[in-house]
Design an enzyme around this catalytic site. Structure first.
Site, PDB file in Angstrom:
ATOM      1  N   HIS A   1       1.625   4.147  -3.055  1.00  0.00           N
ATOM      2  CA  HIS A   1       1.487   5.602  -2.988  1.00  0.00           C
ATOM      3  C   HIS A   1       2.619   6.268  -3.771  1.00  0.00           C
ATOM      4  O   HIS A   1       2.424   7.284  -4.444  1.00  0.00           O
ATOM      5  CB  HIS A   1       1.512   6.098  -1.537  1.00  0.00           C
ATOM      6  CG  HIS A   1       0.197   6.007  -0.825  1.00  0.00           C
ATOM      7  ND1 HIS A   1      -0.998   6.455  -1.365  1.00  0.00           N
ATOM      8  CD2 HIS A   1      -0.108   5.527   0.402  1.00  0.00           C
ATOM      9  CE1 HIS A   1      -1.987   6.257  -0.503  1.00  0.00           C
ATOM     10  NE2 HIS A   1      -1.478   5.688   0.582  1.00  0.00           N
TER      11      HIS A   1
ATOM     12  N   TYR B   1      -4.354  14.063  -3.245  1.00  0.00           N
ATOM     13  CA  TYR B   1      -4.772  13.319  -2.055  1.00  0.00           C
ATOM     14  C   TYR B   1      -5.941  13.998  -1.338  1.00  0.00           C
ATOM     15  O   TYR B   1      -5.872  14.322  -0.145  1.00  0.00           O
ATOM     16  CB  TYR B   1      -3.583  13.142  -1.112  1.00  0.00           C
ATOM     17  CG  TYR B   1      -3.701  11.947  -0.191  1.00  0.00           C
ATOM     18  CD1 TYR B   1      -3.698  12.113   1.192  1.00  0.00           C
ATOM     19  CD2 TYR B   1      -3.788  10.650  -0.687  1.00  0.00           C
ATOM     20  CE1 TYR B   1      -3.778  11.027   2.050  1.00  0.00           C
ATOM     21  CE2 TYR B   1      -3.866   9.566   0.163  1.00  0.00           C
ATOM     22  CZ  TYR B   1      -3.861   9.752   1.529  1.00  0.00           C
ATOM     23  OH  TYR B   1      -3.948   8.669   2.370  1.00  0.00           O
TER      24      TYR B   1
ATOM     25  N   GLU C   1      -6.072   6.270  -2.517  1.00  0.00           N
ATOM     26  CA  GLU C   1      -6.159   5.259  -1.462  1.00  0.00           C
ATOM     27  C   GLU C   1      -6.568   3.894  -2.005  1.00  0.00           C
ATOM     28  O   GLU C   1      -6.003   2.858  -1.654  1.00  0.00           O
ATOM     29  CB  GLU C   1      -7.160   5.693  -0.388  1.00  0.00           C
ATOM     30  CG  GLU C   1      -6.511   6.478   0.711  1.00  0.00           C
ATOM     31  CD  GLU C   1      -5.405   5.678   1.359  1.00  0.00           C
ATOM     32  OE1 GLU C   1      -5.666   4.562   1.852  1.00  0.00           O
ATOM     33  OE2 GLU C   1      -4.256   6.168   1.355  1.00  0.00           O
TER      34      GLU C   1
ATOM     35  N   ASP D   1     -10.122  14.044   7.116  1.00  0.00           N
ATOM     36  CA  ASP D   1      -9.313  13.070   6.367  1.00  0.00           C
ATOM     37  C   ASP D   1      -9.250  13.396   4.881  1.00  0.00           C
ATOM     38  O   ASP D   1      -9.490  12.557   4.007  1.00  0.00           O
ATOM     39  CB  ASP D   1      -9.859  11.639   6.563  1.00  0.00           C
ATOM     40  CG  ASP D   1      -8.925  10.569   5.991  1.00  0.00           C
ATOM     41  OD1 ASP D   1      -7.696  10.793   5.964  1.00  0.00           O
ATOM     42  OD2 ASP D   1      -9.436   9.510   5.575  1.00  0.00           O
TER      43      ASP D   1
ATOM     44  N   HIS E   1      -9.914   7.828   3.199  1.00  0.00           N
ATOM     45  CA  HIS E   1      -9.873   6.449   3.715  1.00  0.00           C
ATOM     46  C   HIS E   1     -11.281   5.896   3.932  1.00  0.00           C
ATOM     47  O   HIS E   1     -11.437   4.740   4.322  1.00  0.00           O
ATOM     48  CB  HIS E   1      -9.099   6.384   5.036  1.00  0.00           C
ATOM     49  CG  HIS E   1      -7.656   6.675   4.907  1.00  0.00           C
ATOM     50  ND1 HIS E   1      -7.125   7.945   5.088  1.00  0.00           N
ATOM     51  CD2 HIS E   1      -6.610   5.876   4.571  1.00  0.00           C
ATOM     52  CE1 HIS E   1      -5.835   7.909   4.896  1.00  0.00           C
ATOM     53  NE2 HIS E   1      -5.480   6.680   4.574  1.00  0.00           N
TER      54      HIS E   1
ATOM     55  N   HIS F   1       0.843  -1.205   0.000  1.00  0.00           N
ATOM     56  CA  HIS F   1       0.000   0.000   0.000  1.00  0.00           C
ATOM     57  C   HIS F   1       0.873   1.248   0.000  1.00  0.00           C
ATOM     58  O   HIS F   1       0.683   2.164  -0.808  1.00  0.00           O
ATOM     59  CB  HIS F   1      -0.906  -0.028   1.239  1.00  0.00           C
ATOM     60  CG  HIS F   1      -1.788   1.161   1.407  1.00  0.00           C
ATOM     61  ND1 HIS F   1      -3.146   1.133   1.185  1.00  0.00           N
ATOM     62  CD2 HIS F   1      -1.502   2.437   1.793  1.00  0.00           C
ATOM     63  CE1 HIS F   1      -3.666   2.337   1.419  1.00  0.00           C
ATOM     64  NE2 HIS F   1      -2.675   3.138   1.793  1.00  0.00           N
ATOM     65  N   GLU F   2       1.870   1.267   0.895  1.00  0.00           N
ATOM     66  CA  GLU F   2       2.711   2.471   1.002  1.00  0.00           C
ATOM     67  C   GLU F   2       3.555   2.683  -0.247  1.00  0.00           C
ATOM     68  O   GLU F   2       3.664   3.802  -0.751  1.00  0.00           O
ATOM     69  CB  GLU F   2       3.635   2.376   2.235  1.00  0.00           C
ATOM     70  CG  GLU F   2       2.930   2.208   3.566  1.00  0.00           C
ATOM     71  CD  GLU F   2       1.789   3.194   3.778  1.00  0.00           C
ATOM     72  OE1 GLU F   2       0.868   2.857   4.530  1.00  0.00           O
ATOM     73  OE2 GLU F   2       1.794   4.285   3.173  1.00  0.00           O
TER      74      GLU F   2
HETATM   75  C1  LIG Z   1      -3.068  -0.136   4.611  1.00  0.00           C
HETATM   76  C2  LIG Z   1      -2.035   0.845   5.023  1.00  0.00           C
HETATM   77  C3  LIG Z   1      -2.627   2.126   5.553  1.00  0.00           C
HETATM   78  O1  LIG Z   1      -3.773   2.426   5.448  1.00  0.00           O
HETATM   79  O2  LIG Z   1      -1.683   2.913   6.195  1.00  0.00           O
HETATM   80  C4  LIG Z   1      -2.157   4.043   6.833  1.00  0.00           C
HETATM   81  C5  LIG Z   1      -2.398   4.006   8.227  1.00  0.00           C
HETATM   82  C6  LIG Z   1      -2.239   2.728   8.988  1.00  0.00           C
HETATM   83  C7  LIG Z   1      -2.822   5.178   8.888  1.00  0.00           C
HETATM   84  C8  LIG Z   1      -2.974   6.363   8.162  1.00  0.00           C
HETATM   85  C9  LIG Z   1      -2.744   6.400   6.775  1.00  0.00           C
HETATM   86  C10 LIG Z   1      -2.341   5.243   6.098  1.00  0.00           C
HETATM   87  C11 LIG Z   1      -2.121   5.269   4.608  1.00  0.00           C
HETATM   88  O3  LIG Z   1      -1.040   4.795   4.141  1.00  0.00           O
HETATM   89  O4  LIG Z   1      -3.013   5.767   3.893  1.00  0.00           O
HETATM   90 ZN   LIG Z   2      -2.745   5.105   2.037  1.00  0.00          ZN
END
Ligand SMILES: CCC(=O)Oc1c(C)cccc1C(=O)O
Ligand SMILES: [Zn+2]
Length: 304
Positions: free
Chosen positions: A149, A160, A169, A224, A229, A145-146
Site C-alpha cells: 500500500h 482508494y 487492493e 467499503d 476488498h 500487503h500493507e
Molecule cells: C491482507 C491484509 C489485509 O487485507 O489487511 C486488512 C485487514 C485485515 C482489514 C481491513 C483492511 C485491510 C487492508 O490492508 O486492506
Molecule cells: Zn489492503
C-alpha cells in the site's frame, strides 16, 4: 556508551524461532535494523494495546525476544525486513519511497483489533481477538500487503475507491503472493487461528471467500469505498491466470513496471489491462508468450 548493531533472536506469532537485526544502547536492546543498504532503517514499536501510534520502541533486556507477547513485535520486524529485501533485490527499489525511507511498524494496536493498515506513514497491526485473527503481523503476506500500500501510494497513487481502489487492493494482494508464493491464499497464517483451511481471500479462487472473479459479477456498492476488498477478486483472478501461465519471475517484473511506470490515481480495470500489456511489451516484446499470457488472463475475467 557502546551503542551497536546487534543480532538477537526470538519467537514469532506461530512460535517459530527467528534471528533479528536489533540495536543495543545503554544496556537495552531495540527492534531497530540498521543492516540495510544506503542506511535504510527498519524499526518496530508497540502501542501497548492503546489506540495511539507510533507508541514506544519495542525493547528487550537481553536480546532474547521470547515472551508470548513479543511474537507480534518479532514478526512485524522480521517480515518488514524480508519485504524490504524483496523490493531491493528483485526490483531495485530502496524502501517504499525508493529513497531509503524508514520502515516503521507499530504492533499491539488497540484491543482485540482485527485489522492491519498503512496509515500513510507507517504500518499498524492489531493483536486480533484470537478468534477472527491472531496478531496480524504474524503473516508475511499481510506485511507485504500493507507495505505494498505504501509503494502504491508513492507510485501509481491509485485512489482508494471503486475500480482504482480495487486495483490498489489487488496489487497489495498480488505482491503479498510474490512474497509468500507457496499458496494463492491471503492471511491464512493468522486468519481464524482455531479453524484451518480458510483465509481472508484467494487469488486462484476468489469466489471461495465471496469475491467476484469476472467483470460481469462486479459489485456496485457504496460500502467499503465501493467494495475495494470485494471487487479486487477480478484483477486478483487475472493475476492468478497470468502467474500460472507465464510464471512468477516474469509476472512480478510486469506487475512492478505497471505499478511504477504506467498506472495513475484514477486507473480503472481496463487501463490496468493496458498498463500490464504495455509493461509486458516493454520487457518481453508484444509477440512474446508472456504478452499472450497477460492478454488471455484479462480476456478470461472479461476486462478489455
Ligand atoms: C491482507 C491484509 C489485509 O487485507 O489487511 C486488512 C485487514 C485485515 C482489514 C481491513 C483492511 C485491510 C487492508 O490492508 O486492506
Ligand atoms: Zn489492503
Amino acid at each position: 556508551v557502546n551503542d551497536a548493531a546487534t543480532t538477537g533472536s526470538g519467537y514469532g506469532v506461530k512460535g517459530d524461532r527467528k534471528t533479528l537485526n536489533t540495536y543495543s544502547s545503554g544496556g537495552t536492546y531495540y527492534l531497530y535494523d540498521v543492516t540495510k543498504p544506503m542506511n535504510g532503517v527498519i524499526e518496530t514499536f508497540s502501542a501497548q494495546n492503546r489506540s495511539t501510534y507510533p507508541g514506544s520502541r519495542s525493547v528487550d533486556s537481553n536480546n532474547a525476544w521470547t515472551s508470548s507477547t513479543q511474537g507480534a513485535d518479532v514478526d512485524a520486524h522480521y517480515y518488514a525486513g524480508q519485504v524490504y529485501d524483496y523490493y531491493k533485490n528483485t526490483h531495485n527499489r530502496n524502501s517504499f519511497d525508493n529513497n531509503g525511507a524508514t520502515i516503521r511498524s507499530t504492533v499491539h494496536y488497540g484491543s482485540n483489533y482485527n485489522n492491519a493498515f498503512w496509515n500513510g506513514s507507517q504500518m499498524v497491526y492489531g493483536d486480533g481477538d484470537g478468534s477472527v485473527f491472531a496478531p496480524l503481523s504474524g503473516a508475511l503476506d499481510i506485511v507485504a500487503h500493507e507495505l505494498t500500500h505504501a509503494v502504491t501510494e508513492r507510485s501509481a497513487g491509485l485512489e482508494y475507491r471503486n475500480q482504482s481502489g480495487a486495483l490498489n487492493e489487488s496489487f497489495s494482494d498480488v505482491f503479498g503472493y510474490f512474497l509468500d508464493p507457496q499458496d494463492y491464499l491471503m492471511g491464512e497464517d493468522v486468519y481464524t487461528p482455531t479453524k484451518s483451511g480458510d483465509a481472508l481471500r484467494s487469488l486462484s479462487n476468489p469466489s471461495q471467500f465471496g469475491q467476484p472473479e469476472h467483470m460481469n459479477q462486479y459489485v456496485n456498492t457504496t460500502s467499503d469505498n465501493g467494495g475495494v476488498h470485494t471487487n479486487s477478486g477480478i484483477p486478483n483472478k487475472a493475476a492468478y491466470y497470468t502467474i500460472s501461465s507465464i510464471g512468477k519471475a516474469q509476472a512480478e517484473k510486469i506487475y512492478y513496471r505497471a505499478l511504477t511506470v504506467y498506472l495513475t490515481p484514477t486507473s480503472n480495470f481496463s487501463y490496468a489491462r493496458a498498463a500490464l500489456l504495455q509493461s509486458t511489451a516493454d520487457l518481453y516484446g508484444s509477440g512474446s508468450s508472456a504478452y499472450n499470457g497477460v492478454k488471455s488472463a484479462w480476456d478470461k475475467v472479461g476486462v478489455y
